[in-house]
Design a protein around this motif. Sequence first.
Motif, PDB file in Angstrom:
ATOM      1  N   LYS A 190       9.542   3.950  -7.366  1.00 32.16           N
ATOM      2  CA  LYS A 190       8.483   3.020  -7.965  1.00 32.16           C
ATOM      3  C   LYS A 190       7.250   3.009  -6.933  1.00 32.16           C
ATOM      4  N   ASN A 191       6.056   3.117  -7.752  1.00 28.75           N
ATOM      5  CA  ASN A 191       4.717   2.980  -6.812  1.00 28.75           C
ATOM      6  C   ASN A 191       3.697   1.930  -7.691  1.00 28.75           C
ATOM      7  N   MET A 192       2.973   1.464  -6.945  1.00 35.27           N
ATOM      8  CA  MET A 192       2.012   0.344  -7.186  1.00 35.27           C
ATOM      9  C   MET A 192       0.785   0.487  -6.575  1.00 35.27           C
ATOM     10  N   LEU A 193      -0.272   0.523  -7.655  1.00 35.59           N
ATOM     11  CA  LEU A 193      -1.887   0.733  -7.165  1.00 35.59           C
ATOM     12  C   LEU A 193      -2.395  -0.895  -7.250  1.00 35.59           C
ATOM     13  N   ILE A 194      -2.976  -0.930  -6.047  1.00 37.41           N
ATOM     14  CA  ILE A 194      -3.600  -2.309  -6.014  1.00 37.41           C
ATOM     15  C   ILE A 194      -4.944  -2.303  -5.877  1.00 37.41           C
ATOM     16  N   LEU A 195      -5.591  -2.544  -6.806  1.00 33.14           N
ATOM     17  CA  LEU A 195      -7.060  -2.031  -7.048  1.00 33.14           C
ATOM     18  C   LEU A 195      -7.982  -3.491  -6.777  1.00 33.14           C
ATOM     19  N   LEU A 196      -8.906  -3.166  -5.803  1.00 36.35           N
ATOM     20  CA  LEU A 196      -9.675  -4.610  -5.524  1.00 36.35           C
ATOM     21  C   LEU A 196     -11.278  -3.733  -5.825  1.00 36.35           C
ATOM     22  N   SER A 197     -11.739  -4.430  -6.757  1.00 37.40           N
ATOM     23  CA  SER A 197     -13.345  -4.032  -7.275  1.00 37.40           C
ATOM     24  C   SER A 197     -13.885  -5.219  -8.040  1.00 37.40           C
ATOM     25  N   ASP A 198     -15.143  -4.817  -8.355  1.00 30.83           N
ATOM     26  CA  ASP A 198     -16.038  -5.950  -9.121  1.00 30.83           C
ATOM     27  C   ASP A 198     -16.086  -5.049 -10.516  1.00 30.83           C
ATOM     28  N   GLY A 199     -15.365  -4.277 -10.702  1.00 29.47           N
ATOM     29  CA  GLY A 199     -15.268  -3.416 -12.281  1.00 29.47           C
ATOM     30  C   GLY A 199     -16.500  -2.962 -12.349  1.00 29.47           C
ATOM     31  N   GLU A 200     -17.516  -2.636 -11.761  1.00 27.22           N
ATOM     32  CA  GLU A 200     -18.403  -1.762 -12.212  1.00 27.22           C
ATOM     33  C   GLU A 200     -18.242  -0.235 -12.138  1.00 27.22           C
ATOM     34  N   ASP A 201     -18.443   0.440 -13.061  1.00 24.72           N
ATOM     35  CA  ASP A 201     -18.116   1.676 -13.160  1.00 24.72           C
ATOM     36  C   ASP A 201     -19.274   2.719 -13.579  1.00 24.72           C
ATOM     37  N   HIS A 202     -19.795   3.618 -12.868  1.00 23.37           N
ATOM     38  CA  HIS A 202     -20.912   4.480 -13.496  1.00 23.37           C
ATOM     39  C   HIS A 202     -20.514   6.021 -13.865  1.00 23.37           C
ATOM     40  N   GLY A 203     -19.116   6.119 -13.859  1.00 24.11           N
ATOM     41  CA  GLY A 203     -18.903   7.494 -14.072  1.00 24.11           C
ATOM     42  C   GLY A 203     -18.179   7.767 -15.451  1.00 24.11           C
ATOM     43  N   GLY A 204     -17.518   6.711 -15.848  1.00 24.68           N
ATOM     44  CA  GLY A 204     -16.830   7.049 -17.183  1.00 24.68           C
ATOM     45  C   GLY A 204     -15.694   8.021 -17.186  1.00 24.68           C
ATOM     46  N   GLY A 205     -14.914   8.153 -18.354  1.00 24.70           N
ATOM     47  CA  GLY A 205     -13.865   9.278 -18.434  1.00 24.70           C
ATOM     48  C   GLY A 205     -12.510   8.563 -17.748  1.00 24.70           C
ATOM     49  N   TRP A 206     -12.530   7.459 -17.334  1.00 26.04           N
ATOM     50  CA  TRP A 206     -11.241   6.873 -16.582  1.00 26.04           C
ATOM     51  C   TRP A 206     -10.123   6.495 -17.601  1.00 26.04           C
ATOM     52  N   GLN A 207     -10.538   6.106 -18.623  1.00 24.28           N
ATOM     53  CA  GLN A 207      -9.501   5.595 -19.581  1.00 24.28           C
ATOM     54  C   GLN A 207      -8.527   6.698 -20.062  1.00 24.28           C
ATOM     55  N   GLN A 208      -8.913   7.868 -20.032  1.00 27.81           N
ATOM     56  CA  GLN A 208      -7.572   8.903 -20.589  1.00 27.81           C
ATOM     57  C   GLN A 208      -6.702   9.138 -19.583  1.00 27.81           C
ATOM     58  N   LYS A 209      -7.135   8.611 -18.186  1.00 26.09           N
ATOM     59  CA  LYS A 209      -6.144   9.032 -17.123  1.00 26.09           C
ATOM     60  C   LYS A 209      -5.102   8.046 -16.961  1.00 26.09           C
ATOM     61  N   ASN A 288      11.270  -7.008 -11.446  1.00 23.15           N
ATOM     62  CA  ASN A 288      11.764  -6.114 -12.687  1.00 23.15           C
ATOM     63  C   ASN A 288      12.670  -5.110 -12.281  1.00 23.15           C
ATOM     64  N   PRO A 289      13.549  -4.441 -13.089  1.00 18.11           N
ATOM     65  CA  PRO A 289      14.495  -3.768 -12.710  1.00 18.11           C
ATOM     66  C   PRO A 289      14.008  -2.390 -12.010  1.00 18.11           C
ATOM     67  N   GLY A 290      14.803  -1.811 -11.220  1.00 19.66           N
ATOM     68  CA  GLY A 290      14.216  -0.560 -10.684  1.00 19.66           C
ATOM     69  C   GLY A 290      13.445  -0.818  -9.270  1.00 19.66           C
ATOM     70  N   TYR A 291      13.213  -2.092  -8.903  1.00 23.13           N
ATOM     71  CA  TYR A 291      12.553  -2.356  -7.695  1.00 23.13           C
ATOM     72  C   TYR A 291      13.499  -2.895  -6.749  1.00 23.13           C
ATOM     73  N   THR A 292      14.023  -2.351  -5.611  1.00 20.68           N
ATOM     74  CA  THR A 292      15.085  -2.939  -4.871  1.00 20.68           C
ATOM     75  C   THR A 292      14.378  -2.919  -3.440  1.00 20.68           C
ATOM     76  N   LYS A 293      15.008  -3.595  -2.818  1.00 23.51           N
ATOM     77  CA  LYS A 293      14.736  -3.639  -1.241  1.00 23.51           C
ATOM     78  C   LYS A 293      16.075  -3.666  -0.569  1.00 23.51           C
ATOM     79  N   ARG A 294      16.776  -3.004   0.431  1.00 25.74           N
ATOM     80  CA  ARG A 294      17.852  -3.085   1.242  1.00 25.74           C
ATOM     81  C   ARG A 294      17.700  -3.000   2.604  1.00 25.74           C
ATOM     82  N   LYS A 295      18.722  -3.322   3.228  1.00 24.98           N
ATOM     83  CA  LYS A 295      18.864  -3.188   4.661  1.00 24.98           C
ATOM     84  C   LYS A 295      20.040  -2.480   5.088  1.00 24.98           C
TER      85      LYS A 295
END
Length: 340
Positions: A190-209, A288-295
Motif C-alpha cells: 500500500k502507498n499513501m500520498l499526503i498532499l499539503l497545498s492551498d489548492g491553486e493550480d496553473h497547469g491543468g490536465g491533472w484530473q485524468q491522472k 482498512n483491510p490490507g494495511y498491516t504493521k508487524r514486529k
Amino acid sequence: MNLMSPQLLLGLLFLPLILFLFYRKNVQAKATFSHLFKVFFSPKGIELKKQEKKQASLPWLFLASSILFFIALSRPQWGKSEVELLESNIDYLVALDVSKSMLAEDIVPTRLDRAKLLATNFISKLHGERVGLLAFTKNAFIEAPLSTDYELLEEILTELSPNDFPNEGTNFAAMLDEALQIFSSNEKAKNMLILLSDGEDHGGGWQQKLAEFKKESIQVLSIGIGASHGAVIRNPNGSLYRDYKGQPIVTIFNPASLEFIARSTGGVYIQADKYFDISTVVEGMIKNPGYTKRKEKMKTHAEKYTYFLLPALILALASFLFEFPLYENREVKLGSKDKS
C-alpha cells in the motif's frame, strides 16, 4: 570479536609520539608526567624541579586508559542480541506545495509554515514506516527518497523555501506524475500520498491522472492550507508581490481541487484552518483491510563497548589522582629579585 570502526584504533599510534615529544622537550629538567597536566591547567605557573639522576616515570595508568578508550571507540561486538524491528507494508510520500502563494498569511504564521509544522509532526511520530518528500511548484522535485531517516527528512523539510525553486506557479499534474513514478517502483502493498497545498493550480490536465492512482490503490490525504478569504503575498523582506500592472497579487484558497483529488482516490480531505494531527487521520485510514504493521525480532552482534569504556574512565580517574600529583605553586612577582 568484531570491530565496527577498526580504523579508530589508529589513534593508538599517537600515544608513543606524544610521550616521545614530551620527554624530549623536558629532558633537561627531567620533568615528571604530571608537569604536562600542570602546564595546561595551573593559573600561577609551575616550579619544575630538576632531577639530575631520577628518570621520569611512565604514566602507565594514562596509557592503559587511552588504549581501552580507543578500543571502546572502535565498537567491539561479540555474541548475539535480539533487536525488535517494526515493519509496515505501507509507504508514505509527503507532497508539499512550495509555490509563492504558500507565503500568504491568512493562516498563522503562513500557509507554508503551517504545512511544514503538520508534516514535521507527522514524520516525528512514525515508527518503521518509510516516508519520502516531494516539493512542487510548476515542476516537481524529489527532496528525499523513501526512507526511515526521519531526522534528515525533518531537517530538509524545515529548510524548504519558494526562493529555492526557479519556476513560479503550481502544477498538480507534474506532482502527480512524480508521485506515480516513485510508487510504481515500490514493492510495498500500500502507498499513501499526503498532499499539503492551498489548492491553486496553473497547469491543468491533472484530473485524468487520478484514474492511475485509483488503479494502483494509492490513496491521497489532501490537506487544504488556507482560509476562505483571499490574501496578499509578501516577500521575505516584507514587500508585497505585485502583478505587471503594479497591483498586489491576491491568492485565493481553492479547496475544491483538493477535495476532488481525495475523493477520486478513496482518500480523505482535511482543511487545516486549525491545527490537527495528521497521524490521527492516517491511523483511521490505514485500519482498512490490507494495511498491516508487524514486529520482527532480528539477531545481531551485541555491542560490548561499555566493557572497555567503564575501565577506561576508572583508570583515567586514577591517573588524574596518582600520576598528576599536586606540586607547590610559586607566584612570580614582576620587578622582584631573588635573595641568595
